[in-house]
Design an enzyme around this catalytic site. Structure first.
Site, PDB file in Angstrom:
ATOM      1  N   ARG A 165     110.238  -4.571 -25.894  1.00 60.68           N
ATOM      2  CA  ARG A 165     110.745  -3.381 -26.588  1.00 60.68           C
ATOM      3  C   ARG A 165     112.283  -3.390 -26.648  1.00 60.68           C
ATOM      4  NH1 ARG A 165     107.391   1.625 -27.329  1.00 60.68           N
ATOM      5  NH2 ARG A 165     105.898   0.006 -26.880  1.00 60.68           N
TER       6      ARG A 165
ATOM      7  N   ASP B 144     105.325   9.068 -30.819  1.00 60.32           N
ATOM      8  CA  ASP B 144     104.567   9.662 -29.721  1.00 60.32           C
ATOM      9  C   ASP B 144     104.766  11.164 -29.605  1.00 60.32           C
ATOM     10  OD1 ASP B 144     103.501   7.262 -29.071  1.00 60.32           O
ATOM     11  OD2 ASP B 144     104.562   6.994 -27.179  1.00 60.32           O
TER      12      ASP B 144
ATOM     13  N   TYR C 215     101.004 -11.413 -22.084  1.00 57.53           N
ATOM     14  CA  TYR C 215     101.426 -12.070 -23.319  1.00 57.53           C
ATOM     15  C   TYR C 215     102.894 -12.475 -23.195  1.00 57.53           C
ATOM     16  CZ  TYR C 215     102.773  -7.161 -24.095  1.00 57.53           C
ATOM     17  OH  TYR C 215     103.267  -5.890 -23.949  1.00 57.53           O
TER      18      TYR C 215
END
Length: 348
Positions: free
Chosen positions: A54, A245, A167
């Site tokens: 991020r 969000d 990942y």
């Protein structure tokens, strides 16, 4: 969308395009299915499937914003109050500073302070539903990963009452780990220190490779409680709009939170550019985006149920996933990955 904004070159070095999603049983370590990504997904959807830290995404966005003379960024402005006038919105921060504009977009996350102005009766804890799940996050340098852990794929381990995904990020230099557990933990924020002993206990019957991988994170684990928004909660009121969000937090079992926020931003830009009536523009954004956000939320809840099955139910799930095959599993999400908000809502 990032490509159309000209950000692909700045993100390419930090992004990793994994070859596949490998789904494994936490009971046996056997591969249940391998969902092809890489060139297959790129050809199918017209864009690569990327894994990003991020921070790297934020850095690219910030750099692009700072190069735009029409935008001013004031970091550290913590919203304390919002007031709406006849043709404007005013915002005051906790230090007493005030700003005013034609409209306000509250993209301030799950615990949105702007939501108080949109839904005065239900904001903060009153507007959320605790899922009963807690997410744990850590990073491990690629060189410290056990040899039997894939480094060029997304690894998804399914267990009874817990799952773990890993990942590659940061140009393949780090492996990101996220574990989700059933836990009696409710708190605001995303950076609570996680006790490794709790995670070790949850994974004690899991394959050795996963336990060694989790152990490499040592005391770096952070955790946060997972929440959703109350159904039918409004996204807009007058000249104020919620996005990301703040409007529609979803459980992270499809990894689409940031993607939905970016889609929101594109839709906001498209509608605001077309309409002089800002309240009407915000209503149009909500009307156009709500169904997609709810579809992603529903699919995420379905994955939350399926990922954590145990016993005979878990065995039946594994058999069904294996029989479907990776390409068919991916095609079941064409509605998600083939969506292009830049076509649905063209700018200009």
């Amino acid at each position: 969308m990032l490509d159309r904004l000209g950000l692909s070159p700045s993100l390419k070095e930090a992004a990793v395009a994994p070859e596949a999603i490998v789904i494994r049983s936490a009971g046996s370590a056997n591969a249940i299915s391998r969902i092809p990504l890489g060139t297959f997904a790129g050809g199918r959807y017209g864009a690569p499937y990327w894994c990003l830290h991020r921070q790297d995404l934020h850095r690219a966005l910030r750099s692009a914003v700072e190069a735009e003379s029409l935008i001013t960024v004031d970091f550290g402005f913590r919203v304390a109050g919002v007031t709406e006038g006849t043709g404007s919105v005013g915002v005051t921060d906790r230090a007493g500073q005030s700003v005013e504009g034609r409209g306000l977009i509250g993209a301030d996350g799950l615990w949105s302070e702007v939501r108080r102005a949109v839904d005065p009766e239900r904001h903060g804890p009153q507007s959320t539903l605790h899922s009963g799940w807690t997410a744990w996050r850590a990073m491990v340098p690629i060189g410290q990963c056990p040899a039997d852990i894939e480094r060029d794929c997304v690894g998804l381990w399914l267990g009874a009452g817990a799952h773990l995904v890993h990942y590659p990020i940061q140009g393949g230099q780090q492996l990101n780990l996220v574990a989700v557990l059933r836990e009696d933990f409710e708190a605001e924020g995303f950076d609570h220190q996680g006790d490794p002993a709790v995670l070790e206990a949850a994974l004690r019957h899991w394959p050795e490779a996963v336990r060694r991988l989790a152990g490499q994170a040592r005391r770096e684990w952070q955790k946060w409680a997972l929440y959703e928004r109350l159904p039918n909660a409004p996204w807009s009121r007058g000249r104020i709009l919620l996005a990301g969000d703040a409007a529609h937090p979803i459980l992270p079992f499809l990894a689409q939170g940031a993607a939905l926020a970016l889609e929101d931003a594109w839709s906001i830009a498209a509608h605001a550019a077309r309409l002089d009536d800002l309240p009407m523009a915000w209503q149009a954004v909500e009307a156009g985006r709500r169904a997609r956000a709810e579809a992603v939320a529903k699919a995420s809840r379905r994955n939350a149920w399926a990922f954590h099955l145990g016993g005979l139910s878990g065995q039946a799930r594994n058999l069904a996933l294996s029989c479907m095959g990776g390409r068919r599993l991916l095609s079941a999400y064409d509605w998600l990955y083939a969506h292009d908000e830049t076509v649905t809502q063209p700018l200009g």
